[in-house]
Enzyme design. Structure first.
Site, PDB file in Angstrom:
ATOM      1  N   GLY A   1      -4.405 104.998  32.500  1.00  0.00           N
ATOM      2  CA  GLY A   1      -3.111 104.911  33.121  1.00  0.00           C
ATOM      3  C   GLY A   1      -1.909 105.971  32.509  1.00  0.00           C
ATOM      4  O   GLY A   1      -1.152 106.170  33.182  1.00  0.00           O
TER       5      GLY A   1
ATOM      6  N   ASP B   1      -4.315 106.652  38.095  1.00  0.00           N
ATOM      7  CA  ASP B   1      -3.117 105.941  37.460  1.00  0.00           C
ATOM      8  C   ASP B   1      -2.281 105.228  38.602  1.00  0.00           C
ATOM      9  O   ASP B   1      -1.258 104.552  38.071  1.00  0.00           O
ATOM     10  CB  ASP B   1      -2.460 107.447  36.924  1.00  0.00           C
ATOM     11  CG  ASP B   1      -3.271 107.826  35.579  1.00  0.00           C
ATOM     12  OD1 ASP B   1      -4.172 106.970  35.262  1.00  0.00           O
ATOM     13  OD2 ASP B   1      -3.054 108.947  35.276  1.00  0.00           O
TER      14      ASP B   1
ATOM     15  N   ARG C   1     -13.977 115.504  52.993  1.00  0.00           N
ATOM     16  CA  ARG C   1     -14.979 115.508  54.240  1.00  0.00           C
ATOM     17  C   ARG C   1     -13.779 115.380  55.371  1.00  0.00           C
ATOM     18  O   ARG C   1     -14.248 116.081  56.503  1.00  0.00           O
ATOM     19  CB  ARG C   1     -15.975 114.191  54.065  1.00  0.00           C
ATOM     20  CG  ARG C   1     -16.522 113.889  55.168  1.00  0.00           C
ATOM     21  CD  ARG C   1     -17.610 112.681  54.635  1.00  0.00           C
ATOM     22  NE  ARG C   1     -18.173 112.241  55.939  1.00  0.00           N
ATOM     23  CZ  ARG C   1     -17.873 111.238  56.825  1.00  0.00           C
ATOM     24  NH1 ARG C   1     -16.545 110.791  56.502  1.00  0.00           N
ATOM     25  NH2 ARG C   1     -18.456 110.941  57.845  1.00  0.00           N
TER      26      ARG C   1
ATOM     27  N   GLY D   1      -7.245 115.050  36.889  1.00  0.00           N
ATOM     28  CA  GLY D   1      -8.507 114.053  36.717  1.00  0.00           C
ATOM     29  C   GLY D   1      -9.312 113.749  38.079  1.00  0.00           C
ATOM     30  O   GLY D   1      -8.397 113.654  39.205  1.00  0.00           O
TER      31      GLY D   1
ATOM     32  N   GLY E   1      -6.816  88.023  34.032  1.00  0.00           N
ATOM     33  CA  GLY E   1      -6.173  86.687  33.201  1.00  0.00           C
ATOM     34  C   GLY E   1      -6.111  87.270  31.642  1.00  0.00           C
ATOM     35  O   GLY E   1      -6.991  86.411  31.003  1.00  0.00           O
TER      36      GLY E   1
HETATM   37  O1  F6P Z   1      -4.797 110.923  34.666  1.00  0.00           O
HETATM   38  C1  F6P Z   1      -6.095 110.379  35.151  1.00  0.00           C
HETATM   39  C2  F6P Z   1      -6.419 109.942  33.762  1.00  0.00           C
HETATM   40  O2  F6P Z   1      -7.783 109.374  33.940  1.00  0.00           O
HETATM   41  C3  F6P Z   1      -5.421 108.947  32.735  1.00  0.00           C
HETATM   42  O3  F6P Z   1      -5.499 107.641  33.156  1.00  0.00           O
HETATM   43  C4  F6P Z   1      -5.823 109.120  31.418  1.00  0.00           C
HETATM   44  O4  F6P Z   1      -5.111 109.014  30.510  1.00  0.00           O
HETATM   45  C5  F6P Z   1      -6.487 110.811  31.289  1.00  0.00           C
HETATM   46  O5  F6P Z   1      -6.791 111.081  32.980  1.00  0.00           O
HETATM   47  C6  F6P Z   1      -7.843 111.151  30.846  1.00  0.00           C
HETATM   48  O6  F6P Z   1      -7.727 112.664  30.944  1.00  0.00           O
HETATM   49  P1  F6P Z   1      -9.007 113.516  30.661  1.00  0.00           P
HETATM   50  O7  F6P Z   1     -10.154 113.034  31.750  1.00  0.00           O
HETATM   51  O8  F6P Z   1      -8.875 114.857  30.784  1.00  0.00           O
HETATM   52  O9  F6P Z   1      -9.583 113.064  29.438  1.00  0.00           O
END
Ligand code: F6P
Length: 323
Positions: free
Chosen positions: A170, A127, A21, A11, A185
């Site tokens: 996450g 995450d 960079r 991701g 909050g």
């Molecule tokens: O690992 C990063 C993340 O954004 C996670 O929080 C989420 O569950 C997942 O990737 C989403 O994956 P994708 O971008 O492949 O849909």
């Protein structure tokens, strides 16, 4: 070492470009030729790489995403694909590789290193679930996006006296949800580590309503058993238990986009520079991360086999604060 390569994998995370960079410019300054692998491990398997100059990486510092492209590759989990990748690197005379990415990517980095290729990892995922680094590239930006969204939701929630169910990213680690719950909050925080069943969530909302709260927020994690979908299903069938009128917002990939914060740019730059330093010293098989306020190094052997645990004290604090 004369030639090194960099790959962004898994991701994307805001700040990856700042790391690329830094790797290119610090690498060139150290007398290295730096190559960029396109499209993550998919590009590595196919040998899709280009030489990068200092000019090629100008203007990317402030951009989210990754200039090199990224992908999730199932194929790279197999040894033949890993061996092919090593062959592709050797064909180009590349002697060291920097892998910028999260959990899955660092497992891949570990596999290459176990096959004998000099690899250094750079901790990068929104995450924050990488063992060996207190904080990873992209987390600060994602959390700030979440908090801005939560604040916006709060104003409309308050106007309408509604409850909102907000889902954040996450996956298997509830860091973003917990921190957002505290900084934003929320009445209820749900993470894979600290699940809460839908009837109990409804009960918390009903109590908040009874106690005169004008609105209420539930923050859950996409990878929790009780994510937005599960809770929404229950809420639809048990409207009368909730007290509030309610709505659902899934923040989704908005959290991964956008310009990196100053913190993420600085973190990425420092980690990228440290990765080049490790390659030059031929001190590989390590993840470059951040711990106790400075650059930290953890063996990929450990990183690939350990999971981070979520701070139970912070969870307790989130409960106490939102009475
Ligand atoms: O690992 C990063 C993340 O954004 C996670 O929080 C989420 O569950 C997942 O990737 C989403 O994956 P994708 O971008 O492949 O849909």
């Amino acid at each position: 070492m004369k030639r090194v390569a960099v790959v962004t994998s898994g991701g994307d995370a805001p700040g990856m470009n700042a790391a690329v960079r830094a790797i290119v410019r610090v690498g060139i300054d150290a007398g290295l030729e730096v190559f960029g692998i396109r499209r993550g491990y998919m590009g590595l398997i196919e040998g899709d790489m280009i030489r990068l100059t200092a000019r090629d990486v100008s203007g990317i510092l402030q951009l989210g995403g990754t200039y090199l492209g990224t992908a999730r590759s199932e194929e790279f989990k197999t040894e033949p694909a890993q061996r092919r990748s090593i062959k592709n690197l050797a064909k180009m005379g590349v002697e060291g590789l920097v892998v910028i990415g999260g959990n899955g990517s660092q497992k891949g980095a570990h596999a290459l290193w176990r096959l004998g290729f000099p690899v250094v990892g750079v901790a990068s995922t929104v995450d924050n679930d990488l063992y060996g680094s207190d904080i990873t590239i992209g987390v600060d930006t994602a959390l700030n996006i979440i908090i801005e969204s939560v604040d916006r939701i709060k104003t409309t929630a308050e106007s309408h006296h509604r409850a909102f169910l907000i889902e954040v990213m996450g996956r298997d680690y509830g860091f973003l949800a917990l921190m957002a719950g505290i900084a934003g909050g929320a009445e209820v925080v749900i993470t894979p580590e600290f699940e809460m069943e839908p009837p109990n969530v409804a009960e918390e909302l009903r109590l908040a309503h009874e106690h005169g709260k004008r609105f209420a927020l539930v923050i859950t994690t996409d990878g929790a058993k009780n994510n937005a979908e599960t809770i929404e299903r229950y809420f639809k069938e048990h409207e009368q238990e909730i007290g509030f009128e309610w709505r659902v917002t899934i923040l989704g990939h908005v959290q991964r986009g956008g310009s990196p914060t100053a913190f993420d740019r600085l973190l990425a730059t420092r980690l990228g520079a440290a990765a080049i330093d490790l390659l030059q010293r031929e001190d590989t098989g390590k993840l470059v991360g951040w711990a106790n306020g400075k650059v930290a190094y953890a063996p990929l052997d450990i990183v690939a086999t350990h999971n981070k645990t979520l701070d139970a004290e912070m969870r307790r604090l989130s409960e106490v604060l939102n009475r």
